[in-house]
Design a protein around this motif. Sequence first.
Motif, PDB file in Angstrom:
ATOM      1  N   ALA A 109       4.095  10.065  -9.579  1.00 45.26           N
ATOM      2  CA  ALA A 109       3.558  10.293 -10.917  1.00 45.26           C
ATOM      3  C   ALA A 109       2.796  11.602 -11.005  1.00 45.26           C
ATOM      4  O   ALA A 109       2.843  12.302 -12.015  1.00 45.26           O
ATOM      5  N   LEU A 110       2.076  11.948  -9.944  1.00 46.06           N
ATOM      6  CA  LEU A 110       1.285  13.183  -9.962  1.00 46.06           C
ATOM      7  C   LEU A 110       2.104  14.418  -9.635  1.00 46.06           C
ATOM      8  O   LEU A 110       1.646  15.534  -9.871  1.00 46.06           O
ATOM      9  N   SER A 111       3.293  14.266  -9.117  1.00 42.74           N
ATOM     10  CA  SER A 111       4.068  15.430  -8.707  1.00 42.74           C
ATOM     11  C   SER A 111       4.775  16.105  -9.874  1.00 42.74           C
ATOM     12  O   SER A 111       5.283  17.203  -9.713  1.00 42.74           O
ATOM     13  N   GLY A 145       2.442   1.736  -3.401  1.00 46.68           N
ATOM     14  CA  GLY A 145       1.453   2.266  -4.345  1.00 46.68           C
ATOM     15  C   GLY A 145       1.207   3.741  -4.143  1.00 46.68           C
ATOM     16  O   GLY A 145       1.117   4.510  -5.104  1.00 46.68           O
ATOM     17  N   ILE A 146       1.092   4.154  -2.891  1.00 44.88           N
ATOM     18  CA  ILE A 146       0.876   5.569  -2.577  1.00 44.88           C
ATOM     19  C   ILE A 146       2.085   6.396  -3.026  1.00 44.88           C
ATOM     20  O   ILE A 146       1.944   7.468  -3.613  1.00 44.88           O
ATOM     21  N   LEU A 202       4.307   5.683  -5.431  1.00 46.21           N
ATOM     22  CA  LEU A 202       4.384   5.754  -6.890  1.00 46.21           C
ATOM     23  C   LEU A 202       3.311   6.676  -7.467  1.00 46.21           C
ATOM     24  O   LEU A 202       3.554   7.406  -8.423  1.00 46.21           O
ATOM     25  N   THR A 203       2.136   6.652  -6.897  1.00 42.91           N
ATOM     26  CA  THR A 203       1.072   7.550  -7.351  1.00 42.91           C
ATOM     27  C   THR A 203       1.448   9.003  -7.098  1.00 42.91           C
ATOM     28  O   THR A 203       1.269   9.863  -7.966  1.00 42.91           O
ATOM     29  N   ALA A 204       1.973   9.277  -5.917  1.00 44.11           N
ATOM     30  CA  ALA A 204       2.388  10.640  -5.599  1.00 44.11           C
ATOM     31  C   ALA A 204       3.517  11.091  -6.510  1.00 44.11           C
ATOM     32  O   ALA A 204       3.561  12.241  -6.955  1.00 44.11           O
ATOM     33  N   THR A 255       3.426  18.339 -17.911  1.00 40.75           N
ATOM     34  CA  THR A 255       2.829  17.248 -18.650  1.00 40.75           C
ATOM     35  C   THR A 255       3.121  17.484 -20.124  1.00 40.75           C
ATOM     36  O   THR A 255       3.153  18.632 -20.587  1.00 40.75           O
ATOM     37  N   THR A 267       0.830  -1.203   0.000  1.00 45.31           N
ATOM     38  CA  THR A 267       0.000   0.000   0.000  1.00 45.31           C
ATOM     39  C   THR A 267       0.863   1.250   0.000  1.00 45.31           C
ATOM     40  O   THR A 267       0.613   2.201  -0.746  1.00 45.31           O
TER      41      THR A 267
END
Length: 115
Positions: free
Chosen positions: A23-25, A16-17, A19-21, A29, A13
């Motif tokens: 990717a969004l940081s 995952g958190i 990697l998500t952070a 884009t 968990t």
Amino acid sequence: MKAKIVSSITALTLAGIFLTALALSNPETPAYSTPPDLEPPVSVEPEDKAPADGFWVCEVDGYVAVYHNTDRDMPIEMTGIAVRSLRSGDQNMLRDGVFFEDYWDVVMFLEDFGP
């Protein structure tokens, strides 16, 4: 045993958190757009075109002959390869003539018809 399962789920968990952070940081884009229509480059050809170097291999009097591209009146080599002894596809190809830029390619081509 339960502690191992709980710690594995917690680790997954958190990964995952993270990697998500990550990717969004990324504030930048990629901007996708259609490339503009470009005009093809204008080719400038020399006005006095000299004949290109190269060699023609074709049939002359039933035999395979080699001509230099600048002098198609006199063959530079008459081979002993009879055109009638070749496959029909090769015969048709030699009747039309085959162009090569390098004499080494001519030699390799003629070796295919040798015994």
